[in-house]
Design a protein around this motif. Sequence first.
Motif, PDB file in Angstrom:
ATOM      1  N   ARG A  24       0.870  -1.300  -0.270  1.00 18.08           N
ATOM      2  CA  ARG A  24       0.159   0.104   0.016  1.00 18.08           C
ATOM      3  C   ARG A  24       0.839   1.392   0.065  1.00 18.08           C
ATOM      4  NH1 ARG A  24      -1.803  -3.357   3.920  1.00 18.08           N
ATOM      5  NH2 ARG A  24      -1.119  -2.011   5.661  1.00 18.08           N
ATOM      6  N   ASN A  62       3.781   0.168   6.158  1.00 16.10           N
ATOM      7  CA  ASN A  62       3.289  -1.264   5.670  1.00 16.10           C
ATOM      8  C   ASN A  62       4.192  -2.432   6.185  1.00 16.10           C
ATOM      9  OD1 ASN A  62       2.886   0.248   2.040  1.00 16.10           O
ATOM     10  ND2 ASN A  62       1.763   0.523   4.162  1.00 16.10           N
ATOM     11  N   ASN A  66      -2.285  -7.655   5.114  1.00 14.14           N
ATOM     12  CA  ASN A  66      -3.374  -6.421   5.832  1.00 14.14           C
ATOM     13  C   ASN A  66      -2.769  -6.113   7.029  1.00 14.14           C
ATOM     14  OD1 ASN A  66      -5.319  -6.811   4.042  1.00 14.14           O
ATOM     15  ND2 ASN A  66      -6.275  -8.530   4.925  1.00 14.14           N
ATOM     16  N   ASP A  68       0.005  -3.615   9.066  1.00 18.69           N
ATOM     17  CA  ASP A  68       0.956  -2.439   9.245  1.00 18.69           C
ATOM     18  C   ASP A  68       1.663  -2.513  10.698  1.00 18.69           C
ATOM     19  OD1 ASP A  68       0.045  -0.974   6.957  1.00 18.69           O
ATOM     20  OD2 ASP A  68      -1.623   0.161   8.094  1.00 18.69           O
ATOM     21  N   VAL A 110      -5.588  -4.304   9.590  1.00 19.76           N
ATOM     22  CA  VAL A 110      -6.416  -3.352   8.675  1.00 19.76           C
ATOM     23  C   VAL A 110      -7.531  -3.991   8.283  1.00 19.76           C
ATOM     24  CG1 VAL A 110      -6.335  -1.907   6.733  1.00 19.76           C
ATOM     25  CG2 VAL A 110      -4.234  -2.068   7.917  1.00 19.76           C
ATOM     26  N   GLU A 113      -9.189  -0.427   4.764  1.00 20.52           N
ATOM     27  CA  GLU A 113      -8.111   0.244   4.275  1.00 20.52           C
ATOM     28  C   GLU A 113      -8.255   1.793   4.468  1.00 20.52           C
ATOM     29  OE1 GLU A 113      -4.296   1.072   2.750  1.00 20.52           O
ATOM     30  OE2 GLU A 113      -5.133  -0.697   3.150  1.00 20.52           O
ATOM     31  N   ASN A 114      -7.371   2.459   5.386  1.00 22.76           N
ATOM     32  CA  ASN A 114      -7.523   3.904   5.587  1.00 22.76           C
ATOM     33  C   ASN A 114      -8.485   4.240   6.355  1.00 22.76           C
ATOM     34  OD1 ASN A 114      -4.877   4.779   4.143  1.00 22.76           O
ATOM     35  ND2 ASN A 114      -6.119   4.690   2.367  1.00 22.76           N
ATOM     36  N   SER A 117      -8.868  -0.128  11.863  1.00 24.65           N
ATOM     37  CA  SER A 117      -7.677  -0.979  12.120  1.00 24.65           C
ATOM     38  C   SER A 117      -7.583  -1.445  13.643  1.00 24.65           C
ATOM     39  CB  SER A 117      -6.315  -0.539  11.488  1.00 24.65           C
ATOM     40  OG  SER A 117      -6.081   0.508  12.236  1.00 24.65           O
ATOM     41  N   LYS A 170      -8.041   8.763   5.904  1.00 26.47           N
ATOM     42  CA  LYS A 170      -6.679   8.739   5.610  1.00 26.47           C
ATOM     43  C   LYS A 170      -5.606   9.539   6.431  1.00 26.47           C
ATOM     44  CE  LYS A 170      -3.221   8.220   1.761  1.00 26.47           C
ATOM     45  NZ  LYS A 170      -3.083   8.411   0.115  1.00 26.47           N
TER      46      LYS A 170
END
Length: 213
Positions: A24, A62, A66, A68, A110, A113-114, A117, A170
């Motif tokens: 990502r 990243n 999935n 981070d 995650v 996404e953004n 999480s 984000k």
Amino acid sequence: MKKLYTTFVLLLISSTVIAQYGYRDSNRIGINIGVNQLSLNTKNFQTKPELGWDAGLSIRGNFYDNWDMVYGIQFSENNFTVATKSGFSANEEVNMKLASAQISLQLSYVLVENVLSIEFGPIIQVGGKLKSDYDKENNTVTGTTLVVKDIQDISKFNFYPAVGLTAGVKHFRFNISYQYGINNMLENLNSKKLGYDFKGNPGILNGNIILYL
């Protein structure tokens, strides 16, 4: 504190390397600010949690699929009150302040996404002595023969497992987390031979706003 800054710089370098294997966005630096509530779980005296503040920096990079990785350094003021007696009969709650710095390393799964999480991982904390108003230091701590200044020189190091949830968009997110201190926060008082077996574990609830650059 210099060691904390050095460690964080090393984490910055490490996270840059890890990000090369992600799929990502690359690393994002976050500015964190928020509030906390510390509960001291002890049977030695009566305490109540109070609000404090947090401020710091974090890096979200990243890691794998999935996942981070989130590195962070945070400076905080934690507060709680201790029940005391002033004079012969007056009951008074004395506020105790703890200035501290924390370094954290969190795995983040995650979910969206953004947007959403879940984080979990270890936190290391270094703190100072408990502080109270100067004119309250000779108040007697309820249930003991000690005064407030007798219980201020607590242990300086603690280790916290933590779990939290981050949600938002984000570049702007909100994080709520809970961390529980494994080490006895009052252990250092036992070395002073005050006549009590001190044991207390802190639990900290945090609510932070994160601005990602």
